[in-house]
Design a protein around this motif. Structure first.
Motif, PDB file in Angstrom:
ATOM      1  N   PRO A  12      54.182   0.946  28.757  1.00 39.54           N
ATOM      2  CA  PRO A  12      55.362   1.629  29.149  1.00 39.54           C
ATOM      3  C   PRO A  12      55.494   1.242  30.655  1.00 39.54           C
ATOM      4  O   PRO A  12      54.528   1.216  31.387  1.00 39.54           O
ATOM      5  N   LYS A  13      56.879   1.179  30.901  1.00 40.23           N
ATOM      6  CA  LYS A  13      57.010   0.724  32.400  1.00 40.23           C
ATOM      7  C   LYS A  13      57.065   1.889  33.422  1.00 40.23           C
ATOM      8  O   LYS A  13      56.491   1.957  34.438  1.00 40.23           O
ATOM      9  N   HIS A  14      57.445   3.046  32.789  1.00 38.84           N
ATOM     10  CA  HIS A  14      57.597   4.433  33.534  1.00 38.84           C
ATOM     11  C   HIS A  14      57.016   5.320  32.677  1.00 38.84           C
ATOM     12  O   HIS A  14      57.429   5.591  31.520  1.00 38.84           O
ATOM     13  N   ILE A  15      55.779   6.004  33.217  1.00 35.47           N
ATOM     14  CA  ILE A  15      55.390   7.258  32.417  1.00 35.47           C
ATOM     15  C   ILE A  15      55.588   8.457  33.204  1.00 35.47           C
ATOM     16  O   ILE A  15      55.663   8.334  34.421  1.00 35.47           O
ATOM     17  N   ALA A  16      55.993   9.451  32.556  1.00 37.99           N
ATOM     18  CA  ALA A  16      56.103  10.844  33.104  1.00 37.99           C
ATOM     19  C   ALA A  16      55.268  11.847  32.514  1.00 37.99           C
ATOM     20  O   ALA A  16      55.047  11.620  31.426  1.00 37.99           O
ATOM     21  N   VAL A  17      54.781  12.701  33.266  1.00 35.21           N
ATOM     22  CA  VAL A  17      53.584  13.683  32.811  1.00 35.21           C
ATOM     23  C   VAL A  17      54.037  14.997  33.358  1.00 35.21           C
ATOM     24  O   VAL A  17      54.367  15.431  34.362  1.00 35.21           O
ATOM     25  N   ILE A  18      53.931  15.702  32.241  1.00 34.34           N
ATOM     26  CA  ILE A  18      53.981  17.390  32.583  1.00 34.34           C
ATOM     27  C   ILE A  18      52.561  17.768  32.568  1.00 34.34           C
ATOM     28  O   ILE A  18      52.209  18.240  31.562  1.00 34.34           O
ATOM     29  N   MET A  19      52.195  18.119  33.702  1.00 32.96           N
ATOM     30  CA  MET A  19      50.788  18.378  33.948  1.00 32.96           C
ATOM     31  C   MET A  19      50.403  19.956  33.692  1.00 32.96           C
ATOM     32  O   MET A  19      50.573  20.565  34.494  1.00 32.96           O
ATOM     33  N   ASP A  20      50.331  20.223  32.417  1.00 30.38           N
ATOM     34  CA  ASP A  20      50.225  21.684  32.025  1.00 30.38           C
ATOM     35  C   ASP A  20      48.833  22.176  31.538  1.00 30.38           C
ATOM     36  O   ASP A  20      47.983  21.314  30.825  1.00 30.38           O
ATOM     37  N   GLY A  21      48.545  23.434  31.753  1.00 28.34           N
ATOM     38  CA  GLY A  21      47.373  23.977  31.211  1.00 28.34           C
ATOM     39  C   GLY A  21      46.306  24.459  32.252  1.00 28.34           C
ATOM     40  O   GLY A  21      45.113  24.934  31.856  1.00 28.34           O
ATOM     41  N   ASN A  22      46.739  24.170  33.682  1.00 29.59           N
ATOM     42  CA  ASN A  22      45.482  24.559  34.582  1.00 29.59           C
ATOM     43  C   ASN A  22      45.189  26.024  34.440  1.00 29.59           C
ATOM     44  O   ASN A  22      43.734  26.135  34.478  1.00 29.59           O
TER      45      ASN A  22
END
Ligand code: IPE
Ligand code: IPE
Ligand code: MG
Length: 250
Positions: A12-22
Protein backbone atom coordinates in the motif's frame (compact mmCIF):
# COMPACT_ATOMS: atom_id res chain seq x y z
CA UNK A 1 9.65 -24.05 -5.02
CA UNK A 2 11.30 -20.82 -6.02
CA UNK A 3 10.98 -18.14 -3.38
CA UNK A 4 9.15 -15.26 -5.00
CA UNK A 5 10.56 -11.87 -4.16
CA UNK A 6 7.77 -9.45 -3.56
CA UNK A 7 8.02 -6.10 -5.30
CA UNK A 8 7.49 -3.09 -3.08
CA UNK A 9 5.07 -1.92 -5.80
CA UNK A 10 2.55 -4.38 -4.34
CA UNK A 11 2.56 -2.62 -0.97
CA UNK A 12 0.00 0.00 0.00
CA UNK A 13 1.23 3.52 -0.78
CA UNK A 14 -0.87 5.21 1.87
CA UNK A 15 -1.87 3.50 5.12
CA UNK A 16 -4.32 5.05 7.58
CA UNK A 17 -4.69 3.83 11.15
CA UNK A 18 -7.45 4.29 13.70
CA UNK A 19 -5.42 3.69 16.84
CA UNK A 20 -8.09 2.37 19.19
CA UNK A 21 -8.22 0.45 22.46
CA UNK A 22 -5.78 2.31 24.71
CA UNK A 23 -8.35 2.66 27.49
CA UNK A 24 -9.47 -0.99 27.44
CA UNK A 25 -5.84 -2.15 27.32
CA UNK A 26 -5.08 -0.17 30.48
CA UNK A 27 -8.29 -1.23 32.19
CA UNK A 28 -7.46 -4.89 31.66
CA UNK A 29 -4.23 -4.24 33.51
CA UNK A 30 -6.00 -2.42 36.32
CA UNK A 31 -4.37 0.87 35.31
CA UNK A 32 -5.80 4.31 34.49
CA UNK A 33 -6.64 5.09 30.86
CA UNK A 34 -3.69 7.46 30.58
CA UNK A 35 -1.36 4.48 31.05
CA UNK A 36 -2.86 3.10 27.85
CA UNK A 37 -2.32 6.38 25.99
CA UNK A 38 1.33 6.51 27.08
CA UNK A 39 1.90 2.97 25.87
CA UNK A 40 0.07 3.84 22.68
CA UNK A 41 2.90 6.27 21.92
CA UNK A 42 5.33 3.34 21.85
CA UNK A 43 3.12 1.62 19.29
CA UNK A 44 3.18 4.80 17.19
CA UNK A 45 6.99 4.72 17.21
CA UNK A 46 7.10 1.05 16.21
CA UNK A 47 4.56 1.56 13.44
CA UNK A 48 6.37 4.56 11.96
CA UNK A 49 9.67 2.73 12.08
CA UNK A 50 8.34 -0.43 10.39
CA UNK A 51 6.44 1.53 7.74
CA UNK A 52 9.58 3.56 7.01
CA UNK A 53 11.66 0.42 6.57
CA UNK A 54 9.07 -0.97 4.16
CA UNK A 55 9.25 2.19 2.06
CA UNK A 56 5.60 3.18 2.54
CA UNK A 57 4.93 6.61 1.01
CA UNK A 58 2.51 7.99 3.63
CA UNK A 59 0.92 7.00 6.91
CA UNK A 60 -1.97 8.82 8.56
CA UNK A 61 -2.59 8.17 12.25
CA UNK A 62 -5.87 9.14 13.91
CA UNK A 63 -4.80 10.59 17.24
CA UNK A 64 -7.78 12.71 18.29
CA UNK A 65 -11.15 12.99 16.61
CA UNK A 66 -13.38 16.04 16.46
CA UNK A 67 -15.74 14.02 18.70
CA UNK A 68 -13.07 13.22 21.32
CA UNK A 69 -13.63 16.63 23.02
CA UNK A 70 -16.69 14.95 24.55
CA UNK A 71 -14.43 12.84 26.77
CA UNK A 72 -13.95 13.81 30.43
CA UNK A 73 -12.01 17.06 30.66
CA UNK A 74 -9.19 15.38 32.59
CA UNK A 75 -8.59 12.85 29.84
CA UNK A 76 -8.67 15.54 27.14
CA UNK A 77 -6.12 17.54 29.15
CA UNK A 78 -3.82 14.54 29.49
CA UNK A 79 -4.08 13.79 25.76
CA UNK A 80 -3.17 17.40 24.90
CA UNK A 81 -0.15 17.33 27.23
CA UNK A 82 0.93 14.00 25.80
CA UNK A 83 0.62 15.35 22.27
CA UNK A 84 2.74 18.35 23.21
CA UNK A 85 5.46 16.32 24.88
CA UNK A 86 5.57 13.68 22.14
CA UNK A 87 5.92 16.40 19.50
CA UNK A 88 8.81 17.83 21.50
CA UNK A 89 10.69 14.56 21.90
CA UNK A 90 9.92 12.79 18.62
CA UNK A 91 10.26 15.49 16.01
CA UNK A 92 14.05 15.49 16.05
CA UNK A 93 14.05 11.74 15.44
CA UNK A 94 11.58 12.07 12.59
CA UNK A 95 13.73 14.80 11.09
CA UNK A 96 16.90 12.75 11.45
CA UNK A 97 15.17 9.95 9.57
CA UNK A 98 14.15 12.31 6.75
CA UNK A 99 10.41 11.96 7.54
CA UNK A 100 7.90 14.73 6.92
CA UNK A 101 5.46 15.42 9.75
CA UNK A 102 2.10 17.05 9.22
CA UNK A 103 -0.76 17.58 11.59
CA UNK A 104 -4.14 17.37 9.87
CA UNK A 105 -7.33 18.76 11.37
CA UNK A 106 -8.93 21.91 12.74
CA UNK A 107 -5.99 23.18 14.76
CA UNK A 108 -7.77 26.39 15.82
CA UNK A 109 -9.22 24.72 18.91
CA UNK A 110 -5.78 23.85 20.32
CA UNK A 111 -3.88 26.10 22.71
CA UNK A 112 -1.56 28.69 21.18
CA UNK A 113 1.37 26.83 22.72
CA UNK A 114 0.38 23.57 21.02
CA UNK A 115 -0.33 25.33 17.71
CA UNK A 116 3.16 26.88 17.81
CA UNK A 117 4.73 23.51 18.57
CA UNK A 118 2.88 21.95 15.63
CA UNK A 119 3.95 24.76 13.28
CA UNK A 120 7.61 24.43 14.22
CA UNK A 121 7.52 20.61 13.89
CA UNK A 122 5.98 20.92 10.45
CA UNK A 123 8.40 23.55 9.26
CA UNK A 124 11.45 21.65 10.55
CA UNK A 125 10.52 18.58 8.50
CA UNK A 126 8.80 20.15 5.47
CA UNK A 127 11.67 19.65 3.03
CA UNK A 128 12.32 16.04 3.98
CA UNK A 129 11.84 13.54 1.20
CA UNK A 130 11.02 10.33 3.10
CA UNK A 131 7.66 9.01 4.30
CA UNK A 132 4.94 11.53 5.13
CA UNK A 133 3.60 11.06 8.66
CA UNK A 134 0.21 12.70 9.08
CA UNK A 135 -1.17 12.99 12.58
CA UNK A 136 -4.93 13.55 12.44
CA UNK A 137 -5.79 15.73 15.43
CA UNK A 138 -9.17 17.36 15.97
CA UNK A 139 -9.85 15.79 12.61
CA UNK A 140 -13.17 14.62 11.26
CA UNK A 141 -13.96 13.39 7.77
CA UNK A 142 -17.11 15.54 7.69
CA UNK A 143 -15.07 18.57 8.80
CA UNK A 144 -12.58 17.92 5.98
CA UNK A 145 -15.32 17.83 3.33
CA UNK A 146 -17.18 20.81 4.83
CA UNK A 147 -13.99 22.84 4.88
CA UNK A 148 -13.26 21.95 1.27
CA UNK A 149 -16.77 22.93 0.19
CA UNK A 150 -16.49 26.26 2.02
CA UNK A 151 -13.21 27.11 0.27
CA UNK A 152 -14.65 26.04 -3.05
CA UNK A 153 -17.65 28.31 -2.50
CA UNK A 154 -15.33 31.21 -1.63
CA UNK A 155 -13.39 30.66 -4.86
CA UNK A 156 -16.64 30.61 -6.81
CA UNK A 157 -17.87 33.83 -5.24
CA UNK A 158 -14.43 35.35 -5.84
CA UNK A 159 -14.72 34.48 -9.52
CA UNK A 160 -11.76 32.07 -9.49
CA UNK A 161 -13.98 29.10 -10.32
CA UNK A 162 -17.44 28.65 -11.76
CA UNK A 163 -19.97 26.08 -10.56
CA UNK A 164 -19.43 24.06 -13.71
CA UNK A 165 -15.82 23.51 -12.56
CA UNK A 166 -17.02 21.43 -9.61
CA UNK A 167 -15.89 17.89 -10.24
CA UNK A 168 -14.66 15.06 -8.02
CA UNK A 169 -11.14 16.12 -8.93
CA UNK A 170 -11.65 19.78 -8.04
CA UNK A 171 -13.30 18.94 -4.71
CA UNK A 172 -10.42 16.58 -3.91
CA UNK A 173 -7.95 19.41 -4.40
CA UNK A 174 -9.48 21.32 -1.50
CA UNK A 175 -9.33 18.39 0.91
CA UNK A 176 -6.48 17.80 3.33
CA UNK A 177 -3.77 15.47 2.04
CA UNK A 178 -4.73 16.30 -1.56
CA UNK A 179 -1.10 15.86 -2.60
CA UNK A 180 -1.04 12.24 -1.39
CA UNK A 181 -2.53 9.14 -2.97
CA UNK A 182 -5.89 8.04 -1.54
CA UNK A 183 -5.70 5.53 1.30
CA UNK A 184 -5.05 1.96 0.13
CA UNK A 185 -5.25 0.26 3.52
CA UNK A 186 -7.15 1.33 6.64
CA UNK A 187 -6.27 -0.46 9.86
CA UNK A 188 -8.46 -0.19 12.96
CA UNK A 189 -7.37 -1.86 16.16
CA UNK A 190 -9.40 -3.01 19.20
CA UNK A 191 -12.08 -4.96 17.36
CA UNK A 192 -14.38 -2.02 16.59
CA UNK A 193 -15.59 -2.11 13.00
CA UNK A 194 -16.48 1.48 12.19
CA UNK A 195 -14.91 4.52 10.55
CA UNK A 196 -15.68 6.99 13.40
CA UNK A 197 -15.73 9.98 11.02
CA UNK A 198 -12.12 9.42 9.92
CA UNK A 199 -11.15 10.23 6.32
CA UNK A 200 -14.38 9.67 4.40
CA UNK A 201 -13.54 10.82 0.90
CA UNK A 202 -9.98 9.46 0.92
CA UNK A 203 -11.15 6.02 2.12
CA UNK A 204 -13.60 5.53 -0.73
CA UNK A 205 -11.73 2.52 -2.13
CA UNK A 206 -9.51 1.51 0.78
CA UNK A 207 -9.26 -2.07 1.94
CA UNK A 208 -10.55 -2.11 5.53
CA UNK A 209 -8.61 -4.22 8.04
CA UNK A 210 -9.99 -4.72 11.54
CA UNK A 211 -7.92 -6.45 14.19
CA UNK A 212 -8.87 -7.27 17.80
CA UNK A 213 -5.39 -6.22 18.99
CA UNK A 214 -5.49 -3.20 21.28
CA UNK A 215 -3.38 -0.33 19.99
CA UNK A 216 -0.65 -0.48 22.69
CA UNK A 217 0.01 -4.13 21.69
CA UNK A 218 0.29 -3.29 17.98
CA UNK A 219 3.83 -4.16 16.86
CA UNK A 220 5.96 -4.89 13.81
CA UNK A 221 4.32 -8.30 13.32
CA UNK A 222 0.85 -6.74 13.54
CA UNK A 223 1.69 -4.30 10.74
CA UNK A 224 3.26 -7.07 8.67
CA UNK A 225 0.07 -9.15 9.15
CA UNK A 226 -2.11 -6.25 7.98
CA UNK A 227 0.04 -5.59 4.93
CA UNK A 228 0.22 -9.30 4.07
CA UNK A 229 -3.58 -9.42 4.19
CA UNK A 230 -3.74 -6.32 1.96
CA UNK A 231 -1.29 -7.66 -0.63
CA UNK A 232 -3.21 -10.91 -0.84
CA UNK A 233 -6.53 -9.15 -1.26
CA UNK A 234 -5.26 -6.77 -3.89
CA UNK A 235 -2.95 -8.96 -5.90
CA UNK A 236 -4.26 -12.40 -4.94
CA UNK A 237 -1.02 -14.26 -5.35
CA UNK A 238 -0.70 -15.78 -1.93
CA UNK A 239 2.16 -13.79 -0.49
CA UNK A 240 3.42 -14.72 2.94
CA UNK A 241 4.37 -12.64 5.95
CA UNK A 242 7.96 -13.81 5.36
CA UNK A 243 7.98 -12.07 1.99
CA UNK A 244 6.88 -8.81 3.59
CA UNK A 245 9.51 -9.27 6.29
CA UNK A 246 12.15 -9.83 3.59
CA UNK A 247 11.43 -6.28 2.43
CA UNK A 248 12.07 -5.07 5.97
CA UNK A 249 15.55 -6.56 6.06
CA UNK A 250 16.75 -4.78 2.93
C1 IPE B 1 -7.72 5.40 21.34
O1 IPE B 1 -7.98 4.65 22.47
C2 IPE B 1 -7.03 6.69 21.64
C3 IPE B 1 -7.85 7.91 21.46
C4 IPE B 1 -9.04 7.95 20.97
C5 IPE B 1 -7.23 9.14 21.85
P1 IPE B 1 -9.29 4.90 23.32
O2 IPE B 1 -9.00 5.95 24.33
O3 IPE B 1 -10.44 5.15 22.43
O4 IPE B 1 -9.46 3.50 24.06
P2 IPE B 1 -10.80 2.70 24.29
O5 IPE B 1 -11.49 2.60 22.96
O6 IPE B 1 -11.59 3.45 25.29
O7 IPE B 1 -10.34 1.37 24.79
C1 IPE C 1 -11.54 7.04 17.14
O1 IPE C 1 -11.50 6.35 18.34
C2 IPE C 1 -10.62 8.19 17.15
C3 IPE C 1 -9.22 7.91 17.42
C4 IPE C 1 -8.62 6.75 17.37
C5 IPE C 1 -8.46 9.06 17.72
P1 IPE C 1 -12.68 6.46 19.40
O2 IPE C 1 -12.43 5.39 20.38
O3 IPE C 1 -12.78 7.84 19.91
O4 IPE C 1 -13.94 6.14 18.47
P2 IPE C 1 -15.44 5.89 18.85
O5 IPE C 1 -15.95 7.18 19.37
O6 IPE C 1 -15.46 4.80 19.87
O7 IPE C 1 -16.09 5.50 17.57
MG1 MG D 1 -11.90 4.00 21.58
Amino acid sequence: MQNLTLSSEALPKHIAVIMDGNGRWAKEKGKPRVFGHKNGVKAVRRTISTATQLGIQAITLFAFSSENWRRPQDEVGVLMELFFSVLTTEVKKLHKNNLRLRVIGDLSRFSKRLQDKIASAESLTENNTGMVVNIAANYGGKWDITNAVRQLAEDISGGILSSSDITEQSIAQYLTMSDLPDVDLLIRTSGECRISNFMLWQLAYAELYFTPTYWPDFNEDSLVDAITWYVNRERRFGCTGEQIKALLDK
